[in-house]
Design a protein around this motif. Structure first.
Motif, PDB file in Angstrom:
ATOM      1  N   GLY A 169       0.797  -1.210   0.000  1.00 52.01           N
ATOM      2  CA  GLY A 169       0.000   0.000   0.000  1.00 52.01           C
ATOM      3  C   GLY A 169       0.833   1.265   0.000  1.00 52.01           C
ATOM      4  O   GLY A 169       2.064   1.238   0.035  1.00 52.01           O
ATOM      5  N   THR A 170       0.123   2.407  -0.021  1.00 49.84           N
ATOM      6  CA  THR A 170       0.752   3.718  -0.075  1.00 49.84           C
ATOM      7  C   THR A 170       0.122   4.621   0.973  1.00 49.84           C
ATOM      8  O   THR A 170      -1.099   4.659   1.114  1.00 49.84           O
ATOM      9  CB  THR A 170       0.577   4.357  -1.466  1.00 49.84           C
ATOM     10  OG1 THR A 170       0.925   3.410  -2.480  1.00 49.84           O
ATOM     11  CG2 THR A 170       1.456   5.586  -1.606  1.00 49.84           C
ATOM     12  N   GLN A 175      -2.793  13.678  -1.953  1.00 47.11           N
ATOM     13  CA  GLN A 175      -2.745  12.791  -3.109  1.00 47.11           C
ATOM     14  C   GLN A 175      -3.643  13.287  -4.228  1.00 47.11           C
ATOM     15  O   GLN A 175      -4.826  13.546  -4.031  1.00 47.11           O
ATOM     16  CB  GLN A 175      -3.170  11.370  -2.714  1.00 47.11           C
ATOM     17  CG  GLN A 175      -3.203  10.398  -3.890  1.00 47.11           C
ATOM     18  CD  GLN A 175      -3.581   8.987  -3.479  1.00 47.11           C
ATOM     19  OE1 GLN A 175      -3.726   8.694  -2.299  1.00 47.11           O
ATOM     20  NE2 GLN A 175      -3.749   8.106  -4.456  1.00 47.11           N
ATOM     21  N   SER A 179      -3.953   5.276  -6.446  1.00 46.50           N
ATOM     22  CA  SER A 179      -3.069   4.337  -5.763  1.00 46.50           C
ATOM     23  C   SER A 179      -3.770   2.992  -5.636  1.00 46.50           C
ATOM     24  O   SER A 179      -4.965   2.927  -5.348  1.00 46.50           O
ATOM     25  CB  SER A 179      -2.650   4.859  -4.385  1.00 46.50           C
ATOM     26  OG  SER A 179      -3.770   5.050  -3.542  1.00 46.50           O
ATOM     27  N   ASN A 184      -4.364   1.613   1.546  1.00 48.27           N
ATOM     28  CA  ASN A 184      -4.119   2.952   1.025  1.00 48.27           C
ATOM     29  C   ASN A 184      -4.657   3.977   2.020  1.00 48.27           C
ATOM     30  O   ASN A 184      -5.818   3.902   2.422  1.00 48.27           O
ATOM     31  CB  ASN A 184      -4.811   3.140  -0.325  1.00 48.27           C
ATOM     32  CG  ASN A 184      -4.339   2.133  -1.360  1.00 48.27           C
ATOM     33  OD1 ASN A 184      -3.202   2.164  -1.799  1.00 48.27           O
ATOM     34  ND2 ASN A 184      -5.220   1.216  -1.741  1.00 48.27           N
ATOM     35  N   THR A 193      -8.524   5.440  -4.845  1.00 49.31           N
ATOM     36  CA  THR A 193      -7.715   4.389  -4.238  1.00 49.31           C
ATOM     37  C   THR A 193      -8.445   3.070  -4.415  1.00 49.31           C
ATOM     38  O   THR A 193      -9.659   2.988  -4.243  1.00 49.31           O
ATOM     39  CB  THR A 193      -7.460   4.647  -2.742  1.00 49.31           C
ATOM     40  OG1 THR A 193      -8.713   4.752  -2.049  1.00 49.31           O
ATOM     41  CG2 THR A 193      -6.667   5.922  -2.538  1.00 49.31           C
ATOM     42  N   ASN A 198      -9.146   1.093   2.443  1.00 44.59           N
ATOM     43  CA  ASN A 198      -8.844   2.459   2.025  1.00 44.59           C
ATOM     44  C   ASN A 198      -9.302   3.434   3.098  1.00 44.59           C
ATOM     45  O   ASN A 198     -10.415   3.308   3.618  1.00 44.59           O
ATOM     46  CB  ASN A 198      -9.563   2.793   0.713  1.00 44.59           C
ATOM     47  CG  ASN A 198      -9.194   1.845  -0.412  1.00 44.59           C
ATOM     48  OD1 ASN A 198      -8.046   1.750  -0.803  1.00 44.59           O
ATOM     49  ND2 ASN A 198     -10.188   1.127  -0.929  1.00 44.59           N
TER      50      ASN A 198
END
Length: 251
Positions: A169-170, A175, A179, A184, A193, A198
């Motif tokens: 994940g990010t 943002q 992603s 996320n 996302t 999320n």
């Protein structure tokens, strides 16, 4: 009540981004380093020398915290061979196996009215900025921002504009883009996302996943279980926002 597996996944993902800090004596921390003249060059081996501030191609073991460097920029390709976070894949696999339990017990009520969804920025140096493509088996171990395409096991950015594709994940402060990964998280999302879990503090885009959570929903959540601490559109098996709890469609 969230299950232990969901907590384990989230904590492990965040641990991946944690900076390993070597404890040093106070006298070392108080040293005043003599400024050095920096220059740009085509290639740099990472961690990059304090004499380099800009490259077109960076390759090595990754970027780490260095108190002697303020900023470094890669305009082109950043390629890293970083084995540090690979163990996290096993934890993610265990979480996937227990997702039915996670979904069945995920009311997310322990997040303090949604304030727990806010993530904290790193304040490490150098601040690495990548404009282009980042390919990594690991993640950055210092403050980073990026414009372009990130493909890595996991990563964390202060500002991100583009597309991030990861296994785990990010985590991002601001943002703009897309992603994809198991987990996320962001403070401000303008984009989308896609993942198993999320979370956004402020959502102005789209969540697509099994479990989605946001403090302020000004976009759309699509998933099995959607949680918003404000009003907002939700499509899923079960949806809960500040106004009501309702299956299929909620607003």
């Amino acid at each position: 009540m969230k299950t232990r597996i969901l907590l384990l996944l989230i904590l492990t993902t965040k641990i991946i981004y944690a900076q390993d800090t070597i404890v040093q004596q106070n006298s070392i921390y108080q040293q005043r380093f003599t400024p050095v003249e920096q220059h740009a060059q085509f290639f740099g081996f990472t961690p990059m020398s304090k004499k380099i501030n800009k490259v077109n191609f960076a390759f090595g073991f990754g970027h780490v915290e260095n108190r002697r460097i303020a900023n470094q920029t890669i305009n082109g390709l950043n390629l890293e061979v970083n084995p540090a976070p690979i163990a996290g894949v096993f934890v993610a696999f265990l979480a996937i196996l227990h997702l039915p339990d996670v979904i069945g017990n995920a009311d997310l009520s322990s997040r303090g009215g949604g304030e727990g969804l806010r993530i904290k920025n790193w304040e490490h140096t150098p601040h690495v900025k990548v404009n282009g493509l980042n390919l990594s088996t690991g993640c950055f171990f210092t403050t980073a921002s990026m414009n372009g395409l990130n493909i890595s096991l996991a990563n964390k950015f202060n500002d991100f504009n583009g597309v991030s594709v990861t296994v785990l994940g990010t985590i991002i402060d601001h943002q703009n883009g897309v992603s994809v990964g198991v987990y996320n998280a962001n403070n401000s999302l303008k984009g989308a996302t896609v993942g198993l879990f999320n979370q956004s503090y402020e959502l102005k885009g789209v969540h697509v996943g099994l479990i989605n959570a946001t403090k302020y929903n000004r976009g759309l959540q699509v998933g099995v279980y959607n949680r918003s601490y404000s009003k907002g559109f939700q499509i899923g098996v079960w949806n809960k926002n500040a106004k009501r709890s309702f299956p299929i469609l909620n607003w």
